[in-house]
Scaffold this motif. Sequence first.
Motif, mmCIF file in Angstrom:
data_model
loop_
_atom_site.group_PDB
_atom_site.id
_atom_site.type_symbol
_atom_site.label_atom_id
_atom_site.label_comp_id
_atom_site.label_asym_id
_atom_site.label_seq_id
_atom_site.Cartn_x
_atom_site.Cartn_y
_atom_site.Cartn_z
ATOM 1 N N TYR A 69 -13.337 9.752 -12.846
ATOM 2 C CA TYR A 69 -13.606 10.892 -14.082
ATOM 3 C C TYR A 69 -15.214 11.357 -14.230
ATOM 4 N N GLU A 70 -14.717 12.050 -14.675
ATOM 5 C CA GLU A 70 -16.247 12.664 -15.586
ATOM 6 C C GLU A 70 -16.854 10.908 -16.143
ATOM 7 N N PHE A 71 -18.648 10.898 -15.861
ATOM 8 C CA PHE A 71 -19.236 9.405 -16.318
ATOM 9 C C PHE A 71 -19.436 9.565 -17.498
ATOM 10 N N LEU A 72 -19.382 9.218 -18.908
ATOM 11 C CA LEU A 72 -20.368 9.286 -20.461
ATOM 12 C C LEU A 72 -20.820 8.158 -19.681
ATOM 13 N N ASP A 73 -22.520 8.708 -20.751
ATOM 14 C CA ASP A 73 -23.623 7.590 -20.324
ATOM 15 C C ASP A 73 -23.578 6.482 -22.028
ATOM 16 N N GLY A 74 -22.615 6.904 -22.638
ATOM 17 C CA GLY A 74 -22.847 6.556 -24.470
ATOM 18 C C GLY A 74 -22.092 4.916 -24.223
ATOM 19 N N PHE B 178 -26.461 3.070 -35.775
ATOM 20 C CA PHE B 178 -25.100 3.906 -35.736
ATOM 21 C C PHE B 178 -24.395 4.160 -37.142
ATOM 22 N N GLY B 179 -24.981 4.708 -37.309
ATOM 23 C CA GLY B 179 -25.452 5.714 -39.070
ATOM 24 C C GLY B 179 -23.500 6.452 -39.121
ATOM 25 N N TRP B 180 -23.457 6.219 -40.214
ATOM 26 C CA TRP B 180 -22.313 6.764 -40.584
ATOM 27 C C TRP B 180 -22.289 8.297 -40.280
ATOM 28 N N LYS C 221 -12.289 1.122 -27.394
ATOM 29 C CA LYS C 221 -12.379 0.389 -26.937
ATOM 30 C C LYS C 221 -12.313 1.732 -25.359
ATOM 31 N N ASN C 222 -11.129 2.504 -25.996
ATOM 32 C CA ASN C 222 -10.703 3.761 -25.229
ATOM 33 C C ASN C 222 -11.163 4.778 -26.017
ATOM 34 N N LYS D 103 -17.945 -1.680 -27.126
ATOM 35 C CA LYS D 103 -19.009 -1.887 -27.171
ATOM 36 C C LYS D 103 -19.910 -1.552 -28.134
ATOM 37 N N LYS D 104 -20.191 0.292 -28.835
ATOM 38 C CA LYS D 104 -20.892 0.124 -29.311
ATOM 39 C C LYS D 104 -21.188 -0.977 -31.089
ATOM 40 N N LEU D 105 -20.328 -0.736 -31.209
ATOM 41 C CA LEU D 105 -19.623 -1.488 -32.743
ATOM 42 C C LEU D 105 -19.813 -2.811 -32.826
ATOM 43 N N SER D 106 -19.412 -3.303 -31.271
ATOM 44 C CA SER D 106 -20.240 -4.657 -31.087
ATOM 45 C C SER D 106 -21.252 -5.605 -31.017
#
Length: 190
Positions: free
Chosen positions: A99-104, A120-122, A155-156, A109-112
């Motif tokens: 797949y394409e790799f997504l850096d973010g 990570f604003g609204w 997660k998806n 993971k971001k929210l945990s």
Amino acid sequence: MFTIWTYDGKMVYENIIDAIEEFDPKYCIGVGGYGSVYKAELPTGQVIAVKKLHPLEDEGITNLDSFENEIRALTKIRHCNIVRLYGFCSHSRHSFLAYEFLDGGSLGKKLSNKEEATEFGWIKRINIVKGAAEGLSYMHHDCSPPIVHRDISCKNILLDIEHNAHISDFGTAKVLKPDSSNWSHHLHVD
């Protein structure tokens, strides 16, 4: 051996295996129910994500249903909010998807991570919800036949460097067939 990509399949296969040193754990960036995901930098400089499917414990074979579902769904769709499948390998030695790799990383993971979640604003969160909704709307209304993901979770939802949402993990997706028991033209409310 390696299908879909616009390059020589044997060469791409070897480049991927070499880039992640035969699926060395140091390249693993995530583990899910159906497989492990590796980050591979190819000789061209392109970075891709490689999902190697877990073998089934009892039979020692790859989970082919999930593998085929993912290929079937992702070869039918192209949308900016859906992860892009570059190719796949179905081989007795290795079965994997590229797949394409997504850096973010994933939204989960971001929210945990408390520190990252605080930053990570609204506005970013709303844009992610909007992007995911646009991807789902495309799958449900603009694909023929429609595709239902069936496993949407944080997660998806993968993020690119600008925090744009990309729906991933189509292992449980279902392609709806007109005139079957899973298809209805009208909603009946009693």
